[in-house]
Design a protein around this motif. Structure first.
Motif, short mmCIF file in Angstrom:
data_model
loop_
_atom_site.label_atom_id
_atom_site.label_comp_id
_atom_site.label_asym_id
_atom_site.label_seq_id
_atom_site.Cartn_x
_atom_site.Cartn_y
_atom_site.Cartn_z
N SER A 190 -18.42 10.83 -2.14
CA SER A 190 -18.90 9.64 -2.48
C SER A 190 -18.62 9.20 -3.68
O SER A 190 -17.71 8.22 -4.05
CB SER A 190 -20.41 9.16 -2.14
OG SER A 190 -20.56 7.86 -2.46
N ALA A 191 -18.80 9.91 -4.77
CA ALA A 191 -18.59 9.82 -6.02
C ALA A 191 -16.94 9.99 -6.27
O ALA A 191 -16.40 9.13 -7.23
CB ALA A 191 -19.26 11.03 -7.08
N GLU A 192 -16.48 11.04 -5.57
CA GLU A 192 -14.72 11.05 -5.70
C GLU A 192 -14.24 9.70 -5.18
O GLU A 192 -13.15 9.42 -5.66
CB GLU A 192 -14.39 12.22 -4.95
CG GLU A 192 -14.70 13.56 -5.48
CD GLU A 192 -14.20 14.79 -4.67
OE1 GLU A 192 -13.90 14.48 -3.57
OE2 GLU A 192 -14.28 15.87 -5.12
N GLN A 193 -14.68 9.26 -4.04
CA GLN A 193 -14.22 7.85 -3.45
C GLN A 193 -14.39 6.79 -4.44
O GLN A 193 -13.29 6.10 -4.84
CB GLN A 193 -14.76 7.62 -2.14
CG GLN A 193 -14.47 8.55 -0.97
CD GLN A 193 -15.36 8.08 0.35
OE1 GLN A 193 -16.15 7.46 0.03
NE2 GLN A 193 -15.05 9.10 1.12
N LYS A 194 -15.53 6.69 -5.00
CA LYS A 194 -15.72 5.62 -6.17
C LYS A 194 -14.73 5.66 -7.32
O LYS A 194 -14.15 4.87 -7.92
CB LYS A 194 -17.20 5.68 -6.60
CG LYS A 194 -17.93 5.26 -5.59
CD LYS A 194 -19.74 5.13 -5.85
CE LYS A 194 -20.39 4.66 -4.97
NZ LYS A 194 -21.90 4.69 -5.48
N LEU A 198 -12.03 3.26 -8.55
CA LEU A 198 -12.29 2.73 -9.94
C LEU A 198 -10.69 2.91 -10.55
O LEU A 198 -10.40 1.99 -11.44
CB LEU A 198 -13.17 3.46 -10.80
CG LEU A 198 -13.53 3.10 -12.25
CD1 LEU A 198 -13.66 1.64 -12.40
CD2 LEU A 198 -14.34 4.10 -12.83
N GLU A 199 -10.07 4.34 -10.34
CA GLU A 199 -8.70 4.24 -10.75
C GLU A 199 -7.79 3.41 -10.16
O GLU A 199 -6.89 2.63 -11.09
CB GLU A 199 -8.23 5.77 -10.54
CG GLU A 199 -8.83 6.79 -11.25
CD GLU A 199 -8.64 8.10 -10.99
OE1 GLU A 199 -7.56 8.26 -9.95
OE2 GLU A 199 -8.97 9.24 -11.51
N ARG A 200 -7.73 2.84 -9.12
CA ARG A 200 -6.97 2.03 -8.22
C ARG A 200 -7.18 0.60 -9.00
O ARG A 200 -6.17 -0.21 -9.40
CB ARG A 200 -7.29 1.72 -6.99
CG ARG A 200 -6.07 1.09 -6.06
CD ARG A 200 -6.65 0.68 -4.85
NE ARG A 200 -8.09 -0.24 -4.56
CZ ARG A 200 -8.09 -1.50 -5.04
NH1 ARG A 200 -6.86 -2.05 -4.97
NH2 ARG A 200 -9.31 -2.09 -4.86
N ALA A 207 -1.62 -3.34 -14.63
CA ALA A 207 -0.70 -4.19 -14.28
C ALA A 207 -0.88 -5.65 -14.65
O ALA A 207 0.26 -6.39 -14.98
CB ALA A 207 -0.21 -4.03 -12.90
N GLU A 208 -1.68 -6.38 -14.04
CA GLU A 208 -2.13 -7.80 -14.63
C GLU A 208 -2.05 -8.00 -16.07
O GLU A 208 -1.47 -8.79 -16.56
CB GLU A 208 -3.36 -8.11 -13.93
CG GLU A 208 -3.45 -8.10 -12.42
CD GLU A 208 -4.93 -8.59 -11.97
OE1 GLU A 208 -5.82 -8.68 -12.93
OE2 GLU A 208 -4.90 -8.60 -10.80
#
Length: 321
Positions: A190-194, A198-200, A207-208
């Motif tokens: 779960s921590a890796e997914q978060k 977060l990186e995404r 980019a914005e």
């Protein structure tokens, strides 16, 4: 399978029998779905109270040790794909059959609770009971390595196979992790997914920001751009636009005066009885030039009363009465 001593029972009970207000360390728990959890075997009191009542009924040769295993727990589950293929009533029937298997094998009197959790990623059932074998408390005699392997085979043959559950490879050298290790693994995942999310989001915001920075840069460059050499051409264009605006304003004013003048002329001609031809000619001109305005003015004029000439009825040289 997990083994719990006296001091471990209450924390496990709190997690197993949780409600919407439960706060635990497992990030996979969705409290909004906790009310959907359900029991196959509902506890008849606190776990430790039920354990004490069961132990009192035993004829023991010696006092139970303070570090004795008082409760064994199994987590009955499978991969998420297995449950996706089951309808809600089939899923419940699967857990009911699993609970029945344990009841028949280890005795209903020893059962504490069987609760199904659907508020986590994958549905699963926590089944807790007192490990009593031949009238004595003995988790060790019930669950050695060989008996646990045989238990898995029996459960699959009597329940799993019926629902199309695939059997794990027998005598596999793969290491089975504990429930605590499984939860730790889930927490890490779960921590890796978060972290990935977060990186995404960070990349998107960057980019914005880059786009906004480029826009600001462009605007700044335009603002700081020197006055062009053909300044006279710009001034001439501005002057032409101003002239055009003034001409349009004058045209509107003249048109309004023309409308008013023509209508007054028509009224005057009618009052002087200047002839049908003159009036008709003026009406035609007005209707051709300003059809909408003419209709509006005509309606307005009709609303006003034109003074009429008094009618005299001469009889014997006197006014009629």
């Amino acid at each position: 399978m997990e083994k719990y001593k006296r001091q471990d029972v209450s924390p496990i009970e709190k997690e197993n029998e949780r409600d919407e207000n439960y706060i635990g360390s497992n990030p996979q728990i969705d409290s909004e779905r906790t009310s959907d959890n359900y029991h196959i075997i509902r506890p008849q009191g606190k776990y430790i109270e039920m354990i004490n009542k069961r132990l009192v009924t035993l004829t023991l040769k010696r006092k139970i040790r303070s570090d004795a295993i008082l409760m064994n727990s199994f987590v009955i589950s499978s991969g998420g794909e297995f449950f996706k293929g089951l309808r809600a009533w089939e899923q419940r029937a699967f857990f009911e059959d699993c609970a029945r298997f344990f009841v028949e094998k280890y005795g209903y009197k020893n059962m504490l609770s069987a609760v199904v959790h659907v508020d986590e990623t994958t549905p699963h059932m926590h089944l807790n009971f007192v490990p009593i074998n031949d009238g004595r408390l003995s988790s060790k005699s019930l669950f050695d390595k060989k008996k646990l392997s045989e238990l898995q085979t029996e459960l699959w043959e009597q329940v799993g196979k019926k629902y199309g559950l695939k059997r794990g490879k027998e005598n596999s050298q793969a290491t089975h992790i504990t429930a605590a290790e499984h939860k730790a693994k889930v927490i890490v995942q779960s921590a890796e997914q978060k972290r990935d999310e977060l990186e995404r989001q960070t990349e998107q915001k960057q980019a914005e920001l880059d786009e906004l920075t480029q826009t600001v840069k462009s605007v700044t460059q335009a603002a700081n751009k020197p006055i062009p050499k053909k300044k006279k051409d710009i001034e001439q264009e501005i002057a032409e636009l101003r002239t055009k605006t003034v001409l349009q304003e004058r045209e509107i004013a003249v048109r309004g005066k023309d409308q008013e003048y023509l209508f007054k002329q028509l009224q005057e001609a009618m009052r002087r009885n200047n002839g049908a031809d003159t009036a008709l000619s003026m009406v035609t001109d007005m209707m051709s030039a300003y059809p909408e305005e003419f209709n509006a003015l005509l309606q307005k004029s009709r609303a006003k009363k034109i003074p009429s000439t008094p009618f005299k009825n001469n009889h014997n040289g006197k006014d009629g009465k």
